[in-house]
Design a protein around this motif. Sequence first.
Motif, PDB file in Angstrom:
ATOM      1  N   GLU A   1      86.278  41.588  64.204  1.00 13.65           N
ATOM      2  CA  GLU A   1      85.251  40.203  64.666  1.00 13.65           C
ATOM      3  C   GLU A   1      84.520  39.911  63.900  1.00 13.65           C
ATOM      4  N   ASN A   2      83.955  38.639  63.815  1.00 13.76           N
ATOM      5  CA  ASN A   2      82.742  38.392  62.996  1.00 13.76           C
ATOM      6  C   ASN A   2      81.515  38.262  63.693  1.00 13.76           C
ATOM      7  N   ASP A   3      80.417  37.945  63.034  1.00 18.01           N
ATOM      8  CA  ASP A   3      79.265  37.762  63.996  1.00 18.01           C
ATOM      9  C   ASP A   3      79.321  37.003  65.037  1.00 18.01           C
ATOM     10  N   ARG A   4      79.950  35.876  65.081  1.00 19.53           N
ATOM     11  CA  ARG A   4      80.047  35.100  66.278  1.00 19.53           C
ATOM     12  C   ARG A   4      81.099  35.263  67.189  1.00 19.53           C
ATOM     13  N   GLN A   5      81.888  36.291  66.838  1.00 16.16           N
ATOM     14  CA  GLN A   5      82.934  36.968  67.629  1.00 16.16           C
ATOM     15  C   GLN A   5      82.579  38.204  68.606  1.00 16.16           C
ATOM     16  N   LYS A   6      81.523  38.972  68.027  1.00 16.31           N
ATOM     17  CA  LYS A   6      81.041  39.911  68.580  1.00 16.31           C
ATOM     18  C   LYS A   6      81.166  39.973  70.345  1.00 16.31           C
ATOM     19  N   GLY A   7      81.909  41.034  70.729  1.00 17.93           N
ATOM     20  CA  GLY A   7      81.950  41.334  72.166  1.00 17.93           C
ATOM     21  C   GLY A   7      83.314  40.715  72.733  1.00 17.93           C
ATOM     22  N   LEU A   8      84.161  40.014  72.080  1.00 17.26           N
ATOM     23  CA  LEU A   8      85.265  39.607  72.438  1.00 17.26           C
ATOM     24  C   LEU A   8      86.490  40.621  72.879  1.00 17.26           C
TER      25      LEU A   8
END
Length: 392
Positions: free
Chosen positions: A123-130
């Motif tokens: 995950e990158n910063d925008r994908q955190k939590g996926l």
Amino acid sequence: WHGSGAQYYIRPFSRPPGIRITMMLTLALMTIQLLCIGSEAVRLTSLGSLFEDAALTHKNNANDPSSSASRPDSTKAADDDASYGLDRSFPIQHDKLIDDGPFDHDERQRFYDAFMDGCRAQENDRQKGLCNQAEADRIATNLMQPSNMKNYTQLGYEKVAAPTKLVEALKHFWKTQQRQHNPLKSKFEVGSTYMNHWTHNDLFRMNIDDEKYSSKHLRPLIWDETKPILEKWAGGTALTPSSLFGVQIFTGKNVLPHRLDTLPFLINAIIHVADEVDEPWPIEVYGHDGKAQNVTLEAGSMLLYEGQSVIIGRPYPMKGQYQAEIFVSFEPLGYSRQHDQQQDASMDESLLSSLYSNSWQDWARVAKKTDLTDKAVVPWYIEPRDEEYYGR
């Protein structure tokens, strides 16, 4: 368990409106995250050489927690003293393991934690939590869905012999096509926990649509050979086809977390095609009794199971080069239409009013930014060259 290119149908369960909407959104999110999208052509010059690197990597990676994952003897899994329930080998209905099964609890928990860490590392910063959301959806569905489903058999699954004609057709396909086919290499969304794809252990799919056996195309042959078996097994229920993907080829250290199917994948079969493994790679099945059974498929066998109420997975990494299988699904005749009608009838006035109000609010937000007197403003689905665009 269905690979790339699947057409999933997400429909709500019979629940009160608020809960039903939550489940619809949950399952829709899960499906989007789990679907393999896109594909990359990979030529199979030799299955052995293609998958050799993945197998050697598995054997030589001493730091990989999957290489030492404990597993009960699959031949003993059916014995009373070796049986166990949910959340012992891998989180299934809860995110923490229960410490009363035939496993090293701490080791299995570390294995799962490493699995999730591997997913989160993509995950990158925008994908955190996926990854966390995908797991929450998987676990919530495993917990809530089975009790809402109609059961067609007592236990929910059975290992049987595959029809002779089908076995011979698949043997012929594998023998003649494994060095000529261009299998599709599945790509996964970041955040998908369908399998441990971040370890570069790939999933391939071989197309069967152009293949024939004894002058009959392979796809309708598979439908015709499996349908009467599944109908009889499901108590004489008339079935109609739902899906049939090509041959799926799992490789390397593949791990498949336990999950349920969605509509319209109700009455299913997993058919063994071929394998080159160092030891059996069983399917861990949880039937209607809630007990685990390790089912190993070999040449000439297939697993029948109710996809919406029987949880299946492979929580132990494959040891070997590959295992190839076909997944075929049916639904009772008219089931989806009847299910939709029941859901439409159960939608109360307040829910419909809320949906209507939300639609108007969405439109109003767009309208504020749009000059509605502009002739060029038309619905997004009307192409500029269409006659509707010019008012004709």
